[in-house]
Scaffold this motif. Structure first.
Motif, PDB file in Angstrom:
ATOM      1  N   ALA A   8      21.327 -37.742  -8.536  1.00  0.00           N
ATOM      2  CA  ALA A   8      21.340 -36.159  -7.888  1.00  0.00           C
ATOM      3  C   ALA A   8      20.668 -35.590  -9.150  1.00  0.00           C
ATOM      4  O   ALA A   8      20.567 -35.630 -10.466  1.00  0.00           O
ATOM      5  N   LYS A   9      19.850 -34.439  -8.568  1.00  0.00           N
ATOM      6  CA  LYS A   9      18.988 -33.754  -9.565  1.00  0.00           C
ATOM      7  C   LYS A   9      19.578 -32.322  -9.863  1.00  0.00           C
ATOM      8  O   LYS A   9      19.084 -31.575 -10.679  1.00  0.00           O
ATOM      9  N   LEU A  68      20.194 -22.356  -2.033  1.00  0.00           N
ATOM     10  CA  LEU A  68      19.490 -22.997  -3.289  1.00  0.00           C
ATOM     11  C   LEU A  68      19.289 -24.338  -3.365  1.00  0.00           C
ATOM     12  O   LEU A  68      19.039 -24.907  -4.234  1.00  0.00           O
ATOM     13  N   VAL A  69      19.588 -25.127  -2.169  1.00  0.00           N
ATOM     14  CA  VAL A  69      19.381 -26.571  -2.160  1.00  0.00           C
ATOM     15  C   VAL A  69      17.926 -27.083  -2.270  1.00  0.00           C
ATOM     16  O   VAL A  69      17.100 -26.426  -1.604  1.00  0.00           O
ATOM     17  N   GLN A  70      17.778 -28.038  -3.195  1.00  0.00           N
ATOM     18  CA  GLN A  70      16.492 -28.722  -3.273  1.00  0.00           C
ATOM     19  C   GLN A  70      16.681 -30.254  -2.901  1.00  0.00           C
ATOM     20  O   GLN A  70      17.769 -30.410  -2.777  1.00  0.00           O
ATOM     21  N   GLU A  71      15.678 -30.761  -3.047  1.00  0.00           N
ATOM     22  CA  GLU A  71      15.643 -32.256  -2.589  1.00  0.00           C
ATOM     23  C   GLU A  71      16.747 -32.851  -3.667  1.00  0.00           C
ATOM     24  O   GLU A  71      16.478 -32.563  -4.903  1.00  0.00           O
ATOM     25  N   ALA A 108      22.627 -27.881   4.399  1.00  0.00           N
ATOM     26  CA  ALA A 108      22.159 -28.259   3.068  1.00  0.00           C
ATOM     27  C   ALA A 108      21.487 -29.621   3.365  1.00  0.00           C
ATOM     28  O   ALA A 108      20.546 -29.903   2.570  1.00  0.00           O
ATOM     29  N   ILE A 109      22.345 -30.548   4.034  1.00  0.00           N
ATOM     30  CA  ILE A 109      21.637 -31.707   4.122  1.00  0.00           C
ATOM     31  C   ILE A 109      20.473 -31.720   4.736  1.00  0.00           C
ATOM     32  O   ILE A 109      19.259 -32.587   4.364  1.00  0.00           O
ATOM     33  N   GLU A 110      20.041 -31.091   5.643  1.00  0.00           N
ATOM     34  CA  GLU A 110      18.643 -30.862   6.398  1.00  0.00           C
ATOM     35  C   GLU A 110      17.738 -30.180   5.497  1.00  0.00           C
ATOM     36  O   GLU A 110      16.413 -30.569   5.540  1.00  0.00           O
ATOM     37  N   GLY A 150      17.528 -31.206   2.473  1.00  0.00           N
ATOM     38  CA  GLY A 150      17.245 -32.306   1.413  1.00  0.00           C
ATOM     39  C   GLY A 150      18.301 -32.687   0.514  1.00  0.00           C
ATOM     40  O   GLY A 150      18.133 -33.762  -0.531  1.00  0.00           O
ATOM     41  N   ALA A 151      19.504 -31.918   0.605  1.00  0.00           N
ATOM     42  CA  ALA A 151      20.454 -32.469  -0.206  1.00  0.00           C
ATOM     43  C   ALA A 151      20.899 -34.061  -0.106  1.00  0.00           C
ATOM     44  O   ALA A 151      20.887 -34.515   0.908  1.00  0.00           O
ATOM     45  N   LEU A 152      21.152 -34.683  -1.502  1.00  0.00           N
ATOM     46  CA  LEU A 152      21.617 -35.799  -1.373  1.00  0.00           C
ATOM     47  C   LEU A 152      22.815 -36.317  -0.746  1.00  0.00           C
ATOM     48  O   LEU A 152      23.141 -37.229  -0.089  1.00  0.00           O
ATOM     49  N   GLY A 153      23.785 -35.354  -1.008  1.00  0.00           N
ATOM     50  CA  GLY A 153      25.064 -35.422  -0.209  1.00  0.00           C
ATOM     51  C   GLY A 153      25.896 -33.913  -0.437  1.00  0.00           C
ATOM     52  O   GLY A 153      25.225 -33.064  -0.943  1.00  0.00           O
TER      53      GLY A 153
END
Length: 461
Positions: free
Chosen positions: A27-28, A36-39, A60-62, A64-67
């Motif tokens: 997780a980044k 505010l979601v980023q990859e 959020a997942i679309e 690029g959220a990890l989860g």
């Protein structure tokens, strides 16, 4: 955030991971706002009063959220960790992550000026270190965890605000932050609706002392009568107390003297004690000398040189809503509308009093002052007079008492009440503005005085 997989996060928050395949990525970052979601960020679905974060999990997942961390089991389009409470999970994750960090955490605590002090400390430390500091108002039991989780491997020190408004909140914040250095700026008349007295405020804020790291440093403003009671019996045996003051008639370890007021251009002072220096602060007000002394104490504790400290103080700047100076066509607006209590309003009026030309104060209601709220507003009339304010305009039923107290005095004072109070005030004052005026705009956040600042700017541009 760095070096945590979804499996590790699930363990830290005592949740169950639902994932169709093994994910090796770390997780980044962690956010609770899907915008505010980023990859490879983790999205925490908080159930707010107006918005349920669970409705944004798939978005959020679309992106690029990890989860996601959720408390409602649904058909999500990606990995998620199911917990009983996402708010508790956020705090548990931050607590766990804090335990992995090796950098010093500096906690800033006080009734007035936490943000200004944080900015001063960060400015000084940035001369030597890569600093992470609290953004905006992220200083409560949601904001602090997000701040801690935003620390990455590039950061060498973190400066975090720790704000409380009710009993029991500092225990939560203390467990998460576990400060290596904790700063106490002042104990003022703030949130009295819950704390009742300044002694109540002191009791709650000093709860953090139970959660310090073993060899912590406690930095105390001994000019404050309540804070001066903090002693060695209240801290871990291997911790130390460092004191600072804007007076040279006590035994503070860092003392400011020969303080010179440069008007709106700032303050100059000399420093003695643990270090000797001459400082130039580009912000007006004696309170900013106090903030600088606090920053000096922190920086010197961390081994920063006197020359580096002096340079960092020179570079400090204001931020929107907090004694931020805006100049438009010869008019100076002091945008100090983020929040307000009696001490901060007096400080704002003191800054206004330093200006040349016509002095205009636009004040609004202060919140959470308890049973004595009307009198605490009325008492501000003395500061209005002491600082030679030429025009006082207020919005709100409570602030009207300031105008009432000035009845018969030689000052142009007018109050505006009702839902359209701000609009009526603007209709009254904007046509009267002229080059050379200085305007203080100050109220508690719920009054939305940023609207007044924006409209005055628009009218003058």
């Amino acid at each position: 955030m760095n070096n945590m997989t979804l499996e590790q996060i699930a363990k830290a928050v005592h949740g169950k991971l639902f994932c169709e395949k093994q994910i090796e990525n770390n997780a980044k970052g962690v956010v609770m706002d899907n915008r505010l979601v980023q990859e490879d960020y983790v999205f925490v679905a908080i159930c707010g009063n107006r918005v349920d974060g669970h409705t944004f999990v798939n978005d959020a997942i679309e992106k690029g959220a990890l989860g996601a961390i959720v408390e409602k089991e649904r058909d999500y389009n990606g990995p998620y960790i199911l917990v009983e409470s996402t708010e508790d999970a956020l705090r548990d994750l931050a607590t766990y992550y804090r335990g992995q960090l090796k950098i010093p955490i500096i906690g800033v605590i006080g009734s007035v000026g936490k943000t200004s002090t944080k900015e001063m400390i960060a400015s000084v430390l940035s001369e030597k270190y890569k600093v992470l500091k609290t953004k905006g108002n992220f200083n409560n039991n949601i904001g602090l965890p997000l701040t801690i989780l935003s620390i990455t491997e590039e950061h060498q020190v973190a400066v975090v605000e720790m704000g409380v408004s009710e009993f029991g909140e500092m225990e939560v914040l203390g467990k998460i932050a576990k400060p290596d250095i904790v700063v106490f700026t002042n104990i003022g008349q703030c949130h009295l609706e819950n704390f009742k007295t300044r002694d109540g405020i002191l009791k709650e804020k000093t709860r953090v002392l139970d959660y310090l790291n073993r060899k912590a440093t406690v930095v105390v403003n001994v000019d404050d009568d309540k804070l001066s009671t903090i002693d060695k019996t209240m801290i871990p045996k291997d911790a130390q107390i460092v004191t600072y003051s804007c007076s040279d008639d006590n035994n503070a370890m860092y003392q400011a003297y020969d303080i010179k007021n440069m008007g709106l251009d700032g303050m100059n002072a000399k420093v003695k004690g643990e270090i000797s220096a001459e400082i130039s602060i580009p912000l007006p007000g004696v309170h900013n000398v106090s903030n600088a002394m606090c920053a000096i104490a922190v920086a010197n504790t961390l081994g920063e040189s006197a020359d580096s400290i002096v340079e960092g103080i020179k570079k400090v700047s204001t931020i929107a809503g907090r004694s931020n100076f805006i100049k438009v066509n010869g008019v100076t607006i002091i945008d100090d509308c983020y929040n307000a209590n009696p001490a901060s309003v007096r400080a704002g009026l003191g800054i206004l009093g330093m200006s040349t030309g016509r002095k205009i104060a636009i004040l609004g209601d202060m919140g959470e002052l308890g049973d004595d709220e009307l009198n605490l507003h009325r008492e501000l009339s003395k500061s209005v007079l002491d600082n030679n304010v030429d025009m006082l305009l207020t919005v709100g039923e409570l602030s009207k008492s300031i105008v009432d107290a000035l009845d018969g005095k030689q000052i142009d004072a007018k109050s505006f009440v009702g839902e359209d109070g701000k609009e009526k005030l603007l209709d009254y004052v904007v046509p009267k503005l002229e080059s050379g005026d200085t305007i203080l705009v100050k109220a508690s956040h719920f009054m939305n005085f940023s609207f007044i600042v924006d409209k005055i700017k628009e009218a003058l541009e």
